[in-house]
Design an enzyme around this catalytic site. Structure first.
Site, PDB file in Angstrom:
ATOM      1  N   GLY A  90     -63.354  17.476  22.151  1.00  0.00           N
ATOM      2  CA  GLY A  90     -64.470  18.033  21.153  1.00  0.00           C
ATOM      3  C   GLY A  90     -64.891  16.845  20.124  1.00  0.00           C
ATOM      4  N   THR A 131     -68.741  15.526  20.088  1.00  0.00           N
ATOM      5  CA  THR A 131     -70.069  15.938  19.780  1.00  0.00           C
ATOM      6  C   THR A 131     -70.244  17.187  18.979  1.00  0.00           C
ATOM      7  N   GLU A 132     -70.997  17.327  18.224  1.00  0.00           N
ATOM      8  CA  GLU A 132     -71.300  18.336  17.390  1.00  0.00           C
ATOM      9  C   GLU A 132     -73.030  18.609  17.645  1.00  0.00           C
ATOM     10  N   LEU A 170     -62.828   7.264  24.439  1.00  0.00           N
ATOM     11  CA  LEU A 170     -63.916   6.848  25.325  1.00  0.00           C
ATOM     12  C   LEU A 170     -64.070   5.757  25.976  1.00  0.00           C
ATOM     13  N   GLN A 183     -90.090  -1.897  57.200  1.00  0.00           N
ATOM     14  CA  GLN A 183     -89.585  -2.833  56.354  1.00  0.00           C
ATOM     15  C   GLN A 183     -89.468  -2.190  54.884  1.00  0.00           C
ATOM     16  N   GLU A 241     -70.990  10.330  27.214  1.00  0.00           N
ATOM     17  CA  GLU A 241     -69.899   9.182  27.015  1.00  0.00           C
ATOM     18  C   GLU A 241     -70.715   8.050  26.389  1.00  0.00           C
TER      19      GLU A 241
HETATM   20  P1  TGC Z   1     -68.368   1.889  13.969  1.00  0.00           P
HETATM   21  O1  TGC Z   1     -68.519   1.563  12.353  1.00  0.00           O
HETATM   22  O2  TGC Z   1     -69.109   0.705  14.821  1.00  0.00           O
HETATM   23  O3  TGC Z   1     -66.917   2.174  14.527  1.00  0.00           O
HETATM   24  C1  TGC Z   1     -65.940   2.832  13.576  1.00  0.00           C
HETATM   25  C2  TGC Z   1     -64.796   2.225  13.998  1.00  0.00           C
HETATM   26  O4  TGC Z   1     -64.184   2.589  15.372  1.00  0.00           O
HETATM   27  C3  TGC Z   1     -64.061   1.143  15.922  1.00  0.00           C
HETATM   28  N1  TGC Z   1     -64.628   1.210  17.060  1.00  0.00           N
HETATM   29  C4  TGC Z   1     -63.899   1.336  18.374  1.00  0.00           C
HETATM   30  N2  TGC Z   1     -62.600   1.432  18.424  1.00  0.00           N
HETATM   31  C5  TGC Z   1     -62.189   1.739  19.974  1.00  0.00           C
HETATM   32  N3  TGC Z   1     -63.047   1.732  20.731  1.00  0.00           N
HETATM   33  C6  TGC Z   1     -64.224   1.612  20.817  1.00  0.00           C
HETATM   34  N4  TGC Z   1     -64.977   1.647  21.715  1.00  0.00           N
HETATM   35  C7  TGC Z   1     -64.985   1.344  19.474  1.00  0.00           C
HETATM   36  N5  TGC Z   1     -65.881   1.199  18.692  1.00  0.00           N
HETATM   37  C8  TGC Z   1     -65.930   1.164  17.530  1.00  0.00           C
HETATM   38  C9  TGC Z   1     -64.568   0.307  15.052  1.00  0.00           C
HETATM   39  O5  TGC Z   1     -63.907  -0.929  15.082  1.00  0.00           O
HETATM   40  C10 TGC Z   1     -64.557   0.954  13.545  1.00  0.00           C
HETATM   41  O6  TGC Z   1     -63.269   0.948  13.150  1.00  0.00           O
HETATM   42  P2  TGC Z   1     -62.641   0.911  11.721  1.00  0.00           P
HETATM   43  O7  TGC Z   1     -61.273   0.438  11.783  1.00  0.00           O
HETATM   44  O8  TGC Z   1     -63.513  -0.424  11.086  1.00  0.00           O
HETATM   45  O9  TGC Z   1     -63.101   1.993  10.984  1.00  0.00           O
HETATM   46  O10 TGC Z   1     -69.076   3.214  14.217  1.00  0.00           O
HETATM   47  P3  TGC Z   1     -70.700   3.755  14.289  1.00  0.00           P
HETATM   48  O11 TGC Z   1     -70.439   4.987  13.332  1.00  0.00           O
HETATM   49  O12 TGC Z   1     -71.582   2.844  13.814  1.00  0.00           O
HETATM   50  O13 TGC Z   1     -71.044   4.210  15.708  1.00  0.00           O
HETATM   51  C11 TGC Z   1     -70.940   3.390  16.655  1.00  0.00           C
HETATM   52  C12 TGC Z   1     -71.295   3.824  18.101  1.00  0.00           C
HETATM   53  C13 TGC Z   1     -72.836   4.295  17.756  1.00  0.00           C
HETATM   54  C14 TGC Z   1     -71.150   2.594  19.025  1.00  0.00           C
HETATM   55  C15 TGC Z   1     -70.418   4.971  18.562  1.00  0.00           C
HETATM   56  O14 TGC Z   1     -70.228   6.045  17.312  1.00  0.00           O
HETATM   57  C16 TGC Z   1     -70.586   5.507  19.764  1.00  0.00           C
HETATM   58  O15 TGC Z   1     -70.090   5.013  20.861  1.00  0.00           O
HETATM   59  N6  TGC Z   1     -71.422   6.654  19.988  1.00  0.00           N
HETATM   60  C17 TGC Z   1     -71.714   7.295  21.333  1.00  0.00           C
HETATM   61  C18 TGC Z   1     -70.868   8.562  21.288  1.00  0.00           C
HETATM   62  C19 TGC Z   1     -70.403   8.916  22.333  1.00  0.00           C
HETATM   63  O16 TGC Z   1     -70.114   8.216  23.233  1.00  0.00           O
HETATM   64  N7  TGC Z   1     -69.884  10.440  22.442  1.00  0.00           N
HETATM   65  C20 TGC Z   1     -69.250  10.544  23.706  1.00  0.00           C
HETATM   66  C21 TGC Z   1     -68.623  11.990  23.243  1.00  0.00           C
HETATM   67  S1  TGC Z   1     -67.380  12.453  24.633  1.00  0.00           S
HETATM   68  C22 TGC Z   1     -68.436  12.626  26.064  1.00  0.00           C
HETATM   69  O17 TGC Z   1     -69.175  12.505  26.109  1.00  0.00           O
HETATM   70  C23 TGC Z   1     -67.704  13.355  27.082  1.00  0.00           C
HETATM   71  S2  TGC Z   1     -68.257  13.724  28.689  1.00  0.00           S
HETATM   72  C24 TGC Z   1     -66.944  13.575  29.584  1.00  0.00           C
HETATM   73  C25 TGC Z   1     -67.229  14.026  30.831  1.00  0.00           C
HETATM   74  O18 TGC Z   1     -67.450  15.096  31.358  1.00  0.00           O
HETATM   75  O19 TGC Z   1     -66.994  13.156  31.875  1.00  0.00           O
HETATM   76  P1  FAD Z   2     -78.712  12.075  20.578  1.00  0.00           P
HETATM   77  O1  FAD Z   2     -77.601  11.451  20.066  1.00  0.00           O
HETATM   78  O2  FAD Z   2     -79.721  13.179  19.902  1.00  0.00           O
HETATM   79  O3  FAD Z   2     -79.771  11.136  21.423  1.00  0.00           O
HETATM   80  C1  FAD Z   2     -81.060  11.569  21.678  1.00  0.00           C
HETATM   81  C2  FAD Z   2     -81.983  10.449  22.143  1.00  0.00           C
HETATM   82  O4  FAD Z   2     -81.933   9.348  20.937  1.00  0.00           O
HETATM   83  C3  FAD Z   2     -80.927   9.475  23.230  1.00  0.00           C
HETATM   84  O5  FAD Z   2     -82.030   8.765  24.196  1.00  0.00           O
HETATM   85  C4  FAD Z   2     -80.442   8.261  22.392  1.00  0.00           C
HETATM   86  O6  FAD Z   2     -80.185   7.069  23.265  1.00  0.00           O
HETATM   87  C5  FAD Z   2     -81.278   8.007  21.325  1.00  0.00           C
HETATM   88  N1  FAD Z   2     -80.755   7.377  20.171  1.00  0.00           N
HETATM   89  C6  FAD Z   2     -79.632   8.142  19.264  1.00  0.00           C
HETATM   90  N2  FAD Z   2     -79.181   7.069  18.442  1.00  0.00           N
HETATM   91  C7  FAD Z   2     -79.940   5.875  18.369  1.00  0.00           C
HETATM   92  C8  FAD Z   2     -80.121   4.751  17.899  1.00  0.00           C
HETATM   93  N3  FAD Z   2     -79.213   4.468  16.922  1.00  0.00           N
HETATM   94  N4  FAD Z   2     -81.123   3.761  18.430  1.00  0.00           N
HETATM   95  C9  FAD Z   2     -81.744   4.020  19.422  1.00  0.00           C
HETATM   96  N5  FAD Z   2     -81.789   5.388  20.212  1.00  0.00           N
HETATM   97  C10 FAD Z   2     -80.970   6.127  19.820  1.00  0.00           C
HETATM   98  N6  FAD Z   2     -69.481  15.463  23.959  1.00  0.00           N
HETATM   99  C11 FAD Z   2     -67.862  15.718  23.943  1.00  0.00           C
HETATM  100  O7  FAD Z   2     -67.361  15.425  22.717  1.00  0.00           O
HETATM  101  N7  FAD Z   2     -67.075  16.051  24.801  1.00  0.00           N
HETATM  102  C12 FAD Z   2     -67.383  16.540  26.008  1.00  0.00           C
HETATM  103  O8  FAD Z   2     -66.746  16.784  26.707  1.00  0.00           O
HETATM  104  C13 FAD Z   2     -68.780  16.225  26.391  1.00  0.00           C
HETATM  105  N8  FAD Z   2     -69.361  16.575  27.648  1.00  0.00           N
HETATM  106  C14 FAD Z   2     -70.687  16.654  27.913  1.00  0.00           C
HETATM  107  C15 FAD Z   2     -71.017  16.798  29.204  1.00  0.00           C
HETATM  108  C16 FAD Z   2     -72.380  17.137  29.348  1.00  0.00           C
HETATM  109  C17 FAD Z   2     -72.900  17.930  30.610  1.00  0.00           C
HETATM  110  C18 FAD Z   2     -73.465  16.515  28.592  1.00  0.00           C
HETATM  111  C19 FAD Z   2     -74.857  16.664  28.632  1.00  0.00           C
HETATM  112  C20 FAD Z   2     -72.959  16.099  27.151  1.00  0.00           C
HETATM  113  C21 FAD Z   2     -71.507  15.865  27.125  1.00  0.00           C
HETATM  114  N9  FAD Z   2     -71.133  15.563  25.772  1.00  0.00           N
HETATM  115  C22 FAD Z   2     -69.787  15.681  25.405  1.00  0.00           C
HETATM  116  C23 FAD Z   2     -72.072  15.239  24.837  1.00  0.00           C
HETATM  117  C24 FAD Z   2     -72.448  13.746  24.980  1.00  0.00           C
HETATM  118  O9  FAD Z   2     -71.621  12.858  24.642  1.00  0.00           O
HETATM  119  C25 FAD Z   2     -73.741  13.533  24.052  1.00  0.00           C
HETATM  120  O10 FAD Z   2     -74.738  14.499  24.815  1.00  0.00           O
HETATM  121  C26 FAD Z   2     -74.076  12.046  23.986  1.00  0.00           C
HETATM  122  O11 FAD Z   2     -73.456  11.407  23.213  1.00  0.00           O
HETATM  123  C27 FAD Z   2     -75.692  12.015  23.340  1.00  0.00           C
HETATM  124  O12 FAD Z   2     -75.772  12.849  22.340  1.00  0.00           O
HETATM  125  P2  FAD Z   2     -77.102  13.990  22.023  1.00  0.00           P
HETATM  126  O13 FAD Z   2     -77.003  14.626  23.273  1.00  0.00           O
HETATM  127  O14 FAD Z   2     -76.855  14.445  20.726  1.00  0.00           O
HETATM  128  O15 FAD Z   2     -78.050  12.815  21.931  1.00  0.00           O
END
Ligand code: TGC
Ligand code: FAD
Length: 394
Positions: free
Chosen positions: A137, A139-140, A249, A289, A373
């Site tokens: 958990g 994402t919110e 991640l 083609q 992700e």
């Molecule tokens: P930022 O200030 O850049 O970083 C905060 C702290 O984190 C460190 N850091 C990392 N550390 C390890 N691995 C990475 N990839 C890292 N990226 C950053 C960074 O050095 C810093 O450390 P410290 O010690 O200085 O505090 O953070 P920000 O708030 O500006 O955010 C950066 C951003 C936008 C890239 C990040 O928040 C992000 O990746 N956002 C996307 C969120 C996301 O991917 N959510 C996924 C949720 S889980 C999911 O979707 C599961 S789906 C699973 C499935 O069904 O397969």
């Molecule tokens: P938002 O963050 O609201 O983004 C909406 C749009 O705005 C996107 O196009 C994005 O690219 C754009 N955007 C946002 N910020 C910026 C910026 N700074 N600059 C330019 N564009 C921007 N999360 C978990 O924690 N655990 C899970 O197991 C998990 N499983 C998932 C399973 C499914 C099927 C799905 C759909 C999602 C899951 N997620 C999970 C959540 C997922 O990681 C989020 O949906 C994702 O990170 C995007 O967040 P959001 O949907 O709130 O979109």
């Protein structure tokens, strides 16, 4: 659904880069998908039900904790083996790969890396065998791409032993049936910590999210915490701050970079076979083609993605892969796969929209994969930041 006749494309003889063990692991996963996933997955997706019957099979092919040491029940494999397993599972369905990704990289990985020895012994063997299923958990409702803004929080319960957790997580894979959830929440100082929440704790609920057009064979839901009393001993002691969940991640995104290749290979293989068999204007459509252009571009893109994933696997095994390199591979390979799915569907004409073939299901699934992700945009901004030094997120 048609019988699974999948033959994996290997245009650049990339098998030569794999060890015998890699090939054995890959082939075992491939055979399992053919035998146990392909026959049931279309119906599961149509009915929007996660097929729980495949959990023991996922455990048996090493999909739960491929790189977690054997002493904790994991398979003790290297990163390329992990990637290959994810590729084969996603060849079957992205939703099934999601279940394995979450269990391995988002639940077992943080417990292994940041948990206490007691956490490792208590949870990892059961997660590896599939006896326990986990969710992650982060994402919110109001914090998706920006997880650092999360509002889920805990405070001291005052009894010396517990904290009280409040908040909600949305879009959580595996949530509706998870036994444990690794939840990221802020403490009283606003610092992010991982905390293990167990099913049965009072005030913890996991409602399912319905009406998805994507990832229908994967269960998605919420994690809701209403004054949940969690033992302090369930807090992961090893690391705090946003970097902790982001490092998990990295591991999951690496698996997705490989997994997406599987979905793309399945779409390409299906379209190629169909194009050779389907006759229009007196010729197989593969002889036109326009269709050759689609197929030739697909195999080119798959080959490039395979090379990217393999090199990333080597770097990651050496401990030298950067987060930005992982982002590039996740973004490129998922984009490659979704484009191939769209083109492959067209090659099948009207048949492409039916459940007789896997392509439309892959295409719809990949809409989630390109979003979760880290969205396609977020990964581009990570590359942008890495090469320019300029942060364009905020
Ligand atoms: P930022 O200030 O850049 O970083 C905060 C702290 O984190 C460190 N850091 C990392 N550390 C390890 N691995 C990475 N990839 C890292 N990226 C950053 C960074 O050095 C810093 O450390 P410290 O010690 O200085 O505090 O953070 P920000 O708030 O500006 O955010 C950066 C951003 C936008 C890239 C990040 O928040 C992000 O990746 N956002 C996307 C969120 C996301 O991917 N959510 C996924 C949720 S889980 C999911 O979707 C599961 S789906 C699973 C499935 O069904 O397969
Ligand atoms: P938002 O963050 O609201 O983004 C909406 C749009 O705005 C996107 O196009 C994005 O690219 C754009 N955007 C946002 N910020 C910026 C910026 N700074 N600059 C330019 N564009 C921007 N999360 C978990 O924690 N655990 C899970 O197991 C998990 N499983 C998932 C399973 C499914 C099927 C799905 C759909 C999602 C899951 N997620 C999970 C959540 C997922 O990681 C989020 O949906 C994702 O990170 C995007 O967040 P959001 O949907 O709130 O979109």
């Amino acid at each position: 659904m048609k019988p699974d006749l999948f033959e994996a494309p290997d245009y650049y003889q990339l098998d030569d880069l794999l060890t015998e063990e890699h090939k054995m692991i890959r082939d075992a996963a491939r055979a399992w998908v053919k035998r146990d996933v392909s026959p049931i997955i279309e119906q599961a997706a149509q009915e929007a039900k996660f097929p729980k019957s495949i959990i023991p099979g996922l455990a048996a092919i090493g999909a739960f904790g491929p790189y977690i040491p054997e002493e904790y029940g994991g398979a003790g494999l290297d990163q390329i083996s992990y990637g290959l397993i994810m590729q084969e599972i996603e060849r079957g369905d992205s939703g099934v790969r999601s279940t394995a990704s979450v269990q391995s990289s988002l639940v077992m990985y943080p417990i292994w890396k940041y948990g206490s020895e007691e956490h490792r012994k208590k949870f990892l063997p059961k997660l590896a065998s599939g006896e326990f299923m986990g969710s992650f958990g982060l994402t919110e409702p109001d914090h998706g791409s920006n997880p650092g803004g999360m509002v889920t929080h805990y405070k001291d319960a005052g009894d010396g032993e517990h904290v009280i957790l409040n908040g909600a997580k949305l879009w959580i894979s595996n949530s509706p049936f998870c036994d444990v959830a690794v939840v990221w929440a802020k403490n009283e100082e606003g610092r992010i910590h991982g905390i293990i929440v167990e099913r049965g704790m009072e005030g913890f609920s996991t409602p399912e999210t319905h009406n998805k057009w994507s990832l229908r064979a994967s269960a998605t839901g919420e994690l809701i915490f209403q004054d949940v009393k969690v033992p302090k001993s369930n807090i992961l002691p090893g690391r705090s701050g946003l970097g902790a969940p982001l490092s998990c991640l990295d591991s999951a995104r690496f698996g997705i970079a490989w997994g997406a290749i599987g979905a793309a290979m399945d779409c390409y293989d299906t379209a190629l076979r169909y194009a050779k068999e389907r006759i229009q204007f007196g010729k197989p459509i593969a002889a036109f083609q326009l269709q050759q252009k689609k197929l030739a571009e697909m195999i080119t893109e798959i080959t490039k993605a395979q090379l990217l994933a393999w090199r990333l696997g080597v770097l990651r095994e050496e401990g030298n892969a950067t987060s930005a390199q992982i982002s590039m591979a996740k973004r490129n390979n998922v984009d490659m796969a979704i484009n191939i799915a769209r083109e492959a569907r067209q090659i099948l004409g009207g048949m492409g929209i039916t459940g007789e073939y896997s392509i439309m299901r892959h295409m719809m699934n990949l809409e989630s994969v390109i979003t979760y992700e880290g969205t396609h945009d977020i990964h581009l901004l990570i590359t942008g930041l890495d090469i320019t030094g300029e942060n364009a997120f905020k």
